[in-house]
Design an enzyme around this catalytic site. Structure first.
Site, PDB file in Angstrom:
ATOM      1  N   GLN A 374       1.082  -0.741  -0.203  1.00  0.00           N
ATOM      2  CA  GLN A 374       0.167   0.302  -0.308  1.00  0.00           C
ATOM      3  C   GLN A 374       1.049   1.336  -0.212  1.00  0.00           C
ATOM      4  O   GLN A 374       0.584   2.523  -0.823  1.00  0.00           O
ATOM      5  CB  GLN A 374      -0.864  -0.088   1.065  1.00  0.00           C
ATOM      6  CG  GLN A 374      -1.758   1.120   1.305  1.00  0.00           C
ATOM      7  CD  GLN A 374      -3.363   0.504   0.107  1.00  0.00           C
ATOM      8  OE1 GLN A 374      -3.050  -0.495  -0.064  1.00  0.00           O
ATOM      9  NE2 GLN A 374      -3.427   2.049  -0.070  1.00  0.00           N
ATOM     10  N   GLU A 401       2.267 -25.676   8.757  1.00  0.00           N
ATOM     11  CA  GLU A 401       2.901 -26.276  10.291  1.00  0.00           C
ATOM     12  C   GLU A 401       1.574 -25.723  11.258  1.00  0.00           C
ATOM     13  O   GLU A 401       1.835 -25.212  12.123  1.00  0.00           O
ATOM     14  CB  GLU A 401       3.950 -25.425  10.695  1.00  0.00           C
ATOM     15  CG  GLU A 401       5.137 -25.869   9.924  1.00  0.00           C
ATOM     16  CD  GLU A 401       6.185 -26.318  10.792  1.00  0.00           C
ATOM     17  OE1 GLU A 401       6.183 -26.529  12.290  1.00  0.00           O
ATOM     18  OE2 GLU A 401       7.774 -26.252  10.122  1.00  0.00           O
ATOM     19  N   GLN A 405      -6.342 -20.488  12.508  1.00  0.00           N
ATOM     20  CA  GLN A 405      -7.618 -21.198  12.517  1.00  0.00           C
ATOM     21  C   GLN A 405      -6.850 -22.698  13.814  1.00  0.00           C
ATOM     22  O   GLN A 405      -7.567 -22.542  15.243  1.00  0.00           O
ATOM     23  CB  GLN A 405      -8.677 -21.788  12.053  1.00  0.00           C
ATOM     24  CG  GLN A 405      -9.137 -20.837  11.015  1.00  0.00           C
ATOM     25  CD  GLN A 405      -8.190 -20.530  10.224  1.00  0.00           C
ATOM     26  OE1 GLN A 405      -7.387 -19.987   9.633  1.00  0.00           O
ATOM     27  NE2 GLN A 405      -8.196 -18.482   9.478  1.00  0.00           N
TER      28      GLN A 405
END
Length: 421
Positions: A374, A401, A405
């Site tokens: 950005q 790995e 979540q």
């Protein structure tokens, strides 16, 4: 220390005071009277960091874009890292290695990842492949399979993930059947880093077909020579990022493995495979921090040079605040991997902190890479500038790995368990 490693250290500077003993590789968060801890690195840690930093900036960064475009495996860089002692750092001294702790390995990993996470992942995959042998192998297995890796630059791989079993490790279908003094392995593994370059594999299999048997007793881990008949290596996958890393599928078809290659015994495989992550997730987090630091550095240098609306980008409050946010995040992510590494080096169970480090650093790497693009604006979207590669490379840190979540599931479980107890 192996002769090759001794020669390697002399390449950059004299390090005759290196003794490379485990007791000299304590983390920086060392105990201090009256203070509790210190952020000061030991002299040896500073030496390792300097060697890795010099190697990354002078030898990795100049060629990283070419490897990214070609997808070629960076063996010349891996060989050089091996000569410098920057690879196989976990291997015990009894097997010819350095026997470094996780904290020291993290310092090295962050510097290598700053140069290119594709190169760093190829190197770090060795640590993941070796870790089951380091934590669960007997003396004979360690000397045979770890020892050979200190004698010449050689790779290994961790074969657990399957086409239909990623996060759900307990759902793997690769089977091992005992026949006399051998086991016969059949199945398919997927997304195996160093799959086509490894000399040997750690392979997790289901050895008990009864679905009612818990995972803690149903799986067995093996050391498998890569040239064993029946092993079929798939094509190199073209991934979004970290393209010079070798990722492949591997098929095992009636692969015979001697019983001597079982780690600990039948049924111990799942615990071994999961136990390895407690030691390797901090280094994965360190790699993510290395990428994040690179993103911050590139964005800051660009903002100090680029002018818009008659003044430098850094003179615009919006940009300066964004850089401040990036700086805060990278510093906190670094502390997270250092805490996780310190815990395991201190002999403590670090599952909670390892997952925090892995999840947080992986997220931060993605956020900072996006922010860097950005700040670069349209230039950031172009392959002539380094930050678009950082953005592509960062995503995998939220996947391999243990996904972001899954880390949150582990953190929640560990957190809640503390209150129950």
């Amino acid at each position: 220390m192996a002769a090759a490693l001794r020669r390697g250290y002399k390449v950059l500077r004299s390090v005759s005071h290196f003794e490379c003993r485990a007791q000299h590789t304590k983390p920086s968060l060392k105990q201090e009277p009256g203070l509790g801890f210190s952020f000061e690195l030991t002299e040896q840690q500073k030496e390792f960091q300097t060697i890795a930093r010099k190697f990354a900036r002078e030898e990795i960064i100049p060629v990283a874009p070419d490897y990214d475009k070609s997808g070629e495996y960076p063996f010349p860089l891996i060989k050089r890292a091996w000569e410098l002692g920057l690879i196989n750092t976990h291997i015990p001294e009894s097997c010819g290695g350095l026997g470094l702790g996780t904290f020291d390995a993290c310092l090295i990993t962050e510097e290598l990842a700053y140069g290119c996470t594709g190169v760093q992942t190829a190197i770090e995959a060795n640590s993941l492949g070796q870790m089951p042998v380091i934590i669960a192998g007997n003396d004979q297995q360690k000397k045979k399979y770890l020892g050979r890796m200190t004698e010449q630059p050689m790779m290994c791989a961790y074969c657990v993930t399957e086409p239909s079993a990623g996060s759900d490790v307990a759902g793997i279908k690769t089977k091992a059947e005992k026949k006399g003094d051998e086991y016969v392995i059949n199945g398919q593994k997927m997304w195996i880093t160093n799959g086509g370059k490894a000399n040997w594999y750690f392979v997790l299999t289901r050895s008990n077909p009864d679905p009612k048997v818990p995972a803690s007793k149903a799986f067995t881990g093996f050391i498998v020579e890569a040239d064993t008949p029946g092993i079929h290596i798939g094509k190199k996958e073209l991934n979004m990022g970290q393209r010079c890393s070798d990722t492949r599928g591997i098929t095992f078809e009636d692969v015979r493995v001697p019983k001597e290659n079982v780690l600990i015994g039948e049924g111990a495989g799942f615990k071994i495979a999961m136990g390895a992550f407690d030691r390797t997730r901090p280094t994965v987090a360190a790699g993510a921090v290395g990428l994040a630091q690179r993103a911050l550095d590139e964005a800051t240098k660009y903002a100090l040079d680029r002018k818009t609306f008659g003044k430098l980008l850094v003179e615009h409050q919006g940009v300066s605040f964004l850089l401040a946010e990036m700086a805060m995040k990278v510093e906190l992510a670094r502390l997270s991997y250092q805490r996780a590494a310190w815990e395991v080096d201190s002999g403590r169970r670090n599952t909670y902190f390892a997952s925090i480090a892995k999840a947080f650093a992986g997220d931060i790497a993605n956020q900072l890479a996006t922010d860097a693009v950005q700040i670069f604006g349209g230039y950031g979207f172009n392959t002539e500038y380094p930050v678009e590669k950082l953005m592509r490379d960062a995503k995998i840190y939220q996947i391999y790995e243990g996904t972001a979540q899954i880390q949150r599931l582990i953190i929640a479980r560990e957190h809640i368990e503390k209150y129950k107890n």
